[in-house]
Design a protein around this motif. Sequence first.
Motif, PDB file in Angstrom:
ATOM      1  N   UNK A   1      -1.347   9.000  -6.433  1.00 29.84           N
ATOM      2  CA  UNK A   1      -2.671   9.578  -6.272  1.00 29.84           C
ATOM      3  C   UNK A   1      -3.375   9.625  -7.632  1.00 29.84           C
ATOM      4  N   UNK A   2      -4.631   9.206  -7.644  1.00 29.84           N
ATOM      5  CA  UNK A   2      -5.416   9.205  -8.885  1.00 29.84           C
ATOM      6  C   UNK A   2      -6.717   9.958  -8.632  1.00 29.84           C
ATOM      7  N   UNK A   3      -7.251  10.536  -9.668  1.00 30.68           N
ATOM      8  CA  UNK A   3      -8.506  11.268  -9.537  1.00 30.68           C
ATOM      9  C   UNK A   3      -9.682  10.306  -9.360  1.00 30.68           C
TER      10      UNK A   3
ATOM     11  N   UNK B   1       0.812  -1.212   0.000  1.00 28.90           N
ATOM     12  CA  UNK B   1       0.000   0.000   0.000  1.00 28.90           C
ATOM     13  C   UNK B   1       0.851   1.270   0.000  1.00 28.90           C
ATOM     14  N   UNK B   2       2.172   1.138   0.264  1.00 27.69           N
ATOM     15  CA  UNK B   2       3.044   2.299   0.299  1.00 27.69           C
ATOM     16  C   UNK B   2       3.648   2.621  -1.066  1.00 27.69           C
ATOM     17  N   UNK B   3       3.435   1.761  -2.047  1.00 24.23           N
ATOM     18  CA  UNK B   3       4.001   1.952  -3.379  1.00 24.23           C
ATOM     19  C   UNK B   3       2.858   2.224  -4.350  1.00 24.23           C
TER      20      UNK B   3
ATOM     21  N   UNK C   1     -12.757  26.252  -5.500  1.00 23.60           N
ATOM     22  CA  UNK C   1     -12.544  25.027  -6.262  1.00 23.60           C
ATOM     23  C   UNK C   1     -12.584  23.813  -5.330  1.00 23.60           C
ATOM     24  N   UNK C   2     -12.975  22.672  -5.912  1.00 19.70           N
ATOM     25  CA  UNK C   2     -13.079  21.445  -5.109  1.00 19.70           C
ATOM     26  C   UNK C   2     -12.326  20.273  -5.734  1.00 19.70           C
ATOM     27  N   UNK C   3     -11.546  20.549  -6.754  1.00 16.83           N
ATOM     28  CA  UNK C   3     -10.802  19.464  -7.401  1.00 16.83           C
ATOM     29  C   UNK C   3      -9.797  18.815  -6.453  1.00 16.83           C
ATOM     30  N   UNK C   4      -9.312  19.562  -5.469  1.00 17.09           N
ATOM     31  CA  UNK C   4      -8.336  19.011  -4.532  1.00 17.09           C
ATOM     32  C   UNK C   4      -8.935  17.916  -3.659  1.00 17.09           C
ATOM     33  N   UNK C   5     -10.276  17.824  -3.640  1.00 15.94           N
ATOM     34  CA  UNK C   5     -10.954  16.799  -2.846  1.00 15.94           C
ATOM     35  C   UNK C   5     -11.174  15.505  -3.626  1.00 15.94           C
ATOM     36  N   UNK C   6     -10.884  15.511  -4.925  1.00 15.47           N
ATOM     37  CA  UNK C   6     -11.214  14.374  -5.801  1.00 15.47           C
ATOM     38  C   UNK C   6     -10.021  13.462  -6.063  1.00 15.47           C
ATOM     39  N   UNK C   7      -9.284  13.146  -5.059  1.00 13.20           N
ATOM     40  CA  UNK C   7      -8.119  12.284  -5.215  1.00 13.20           C
ATOM     41  C   UNK C   7      -8.159  11.163  -4.187  1.00 13.20           C
ATOM     42  N   UNK C   8      -7.686  10.005  -4.619  1.00 12.38           N
ATOM     43  CA  UNK C   8      -7.542   8.877  -3.700  1.00 12.38           C
ATOM     44  C   UNK C   8      -6.223   8.169  -3.987  1.00 12.38           C
TER      45      UNK C   8
END
Length: 286
Positions: A101-103, A96-98, A131-138
């Motif tokens: 970040x993806x949208x 999980x450490x390798x 803006x809220x794009x910074x919230x759309x990452x996992x």
Amino acid sequence: MLLSHSTRMFEMVTSFNRSMSDHLTLRSLSFNSSGAASHCKSWVSRSFHGLLVIGSLVSFLLAMGCGYLYVFPSFSQAIHGSGISKSNSSTETCNVFHGSWVQDYSYPLYNSSQCPFVERGFNCLANGRKDRDYLKWRWKPKNCDIPRFNVHVVLEKLRGKRVVLVGDSMSRTQWESLICLLMTGVEDKKSVYEVNGQKITKQIRFLGVRFSSFNFTIEFYRSVFLVQSGWVPKNAPKRVKSTLRLDKLDDINKQWINSDVLIFNTGQWWNPGKIFSIQGLLFPGW
């Protein structure tokens, strides 16, 4: 199985040694009629013992070699079967450490403006960010997918537990985020409260939030180095403003015991800029 293969190989070589012994004994008897024959007999006897030792060693090596070739494939399969595999292979386990970040436009998992445990300075939406794009990452590991956070499953697993986070402001914001995530699965929001009725600020060393309907708490203790700080010794350089006792845990460490989950965070503080330019290290006996 290795023992049986080794035994058979040893028996085969032993049989060979015995036949050689009988053959050499018969040859030695034919020379008993003269002194030269006696000398030859002594030489043959020494040679026989040498061959016997060499034969025993060869038999042992052959038995071990055959056993290794027989057992090793099974041993290798056992390792792979238990989840241990070589890196960069098709059967690589999930690290999980390798990853990267993806949208993901199904995010965020909670609304920070609706969570009472988010510090004002970190509540970007409430502070007017448009803006809220910074919230759309996992986070996406390279060779696997992390299951989506299931709040109801996590709440049940934490029922009756005590979770403790120890570290700096990063730990505190992670603590806040975890609480906000879990609150999305709680119907009665008022059943979640800070145990001392305090607001979330960086000045407080201890904060604890209780989920009363599930009988568990999530606590935070501020301790950036995890060890005790002390006074500056008399002969210390002027640049030393404080000391660290590397052999002593922080004086609040007794509050961490009896936790079911204990999470530490101190890594970013142990770098040359924070240690050697600001702090002094106090070793036992210094």
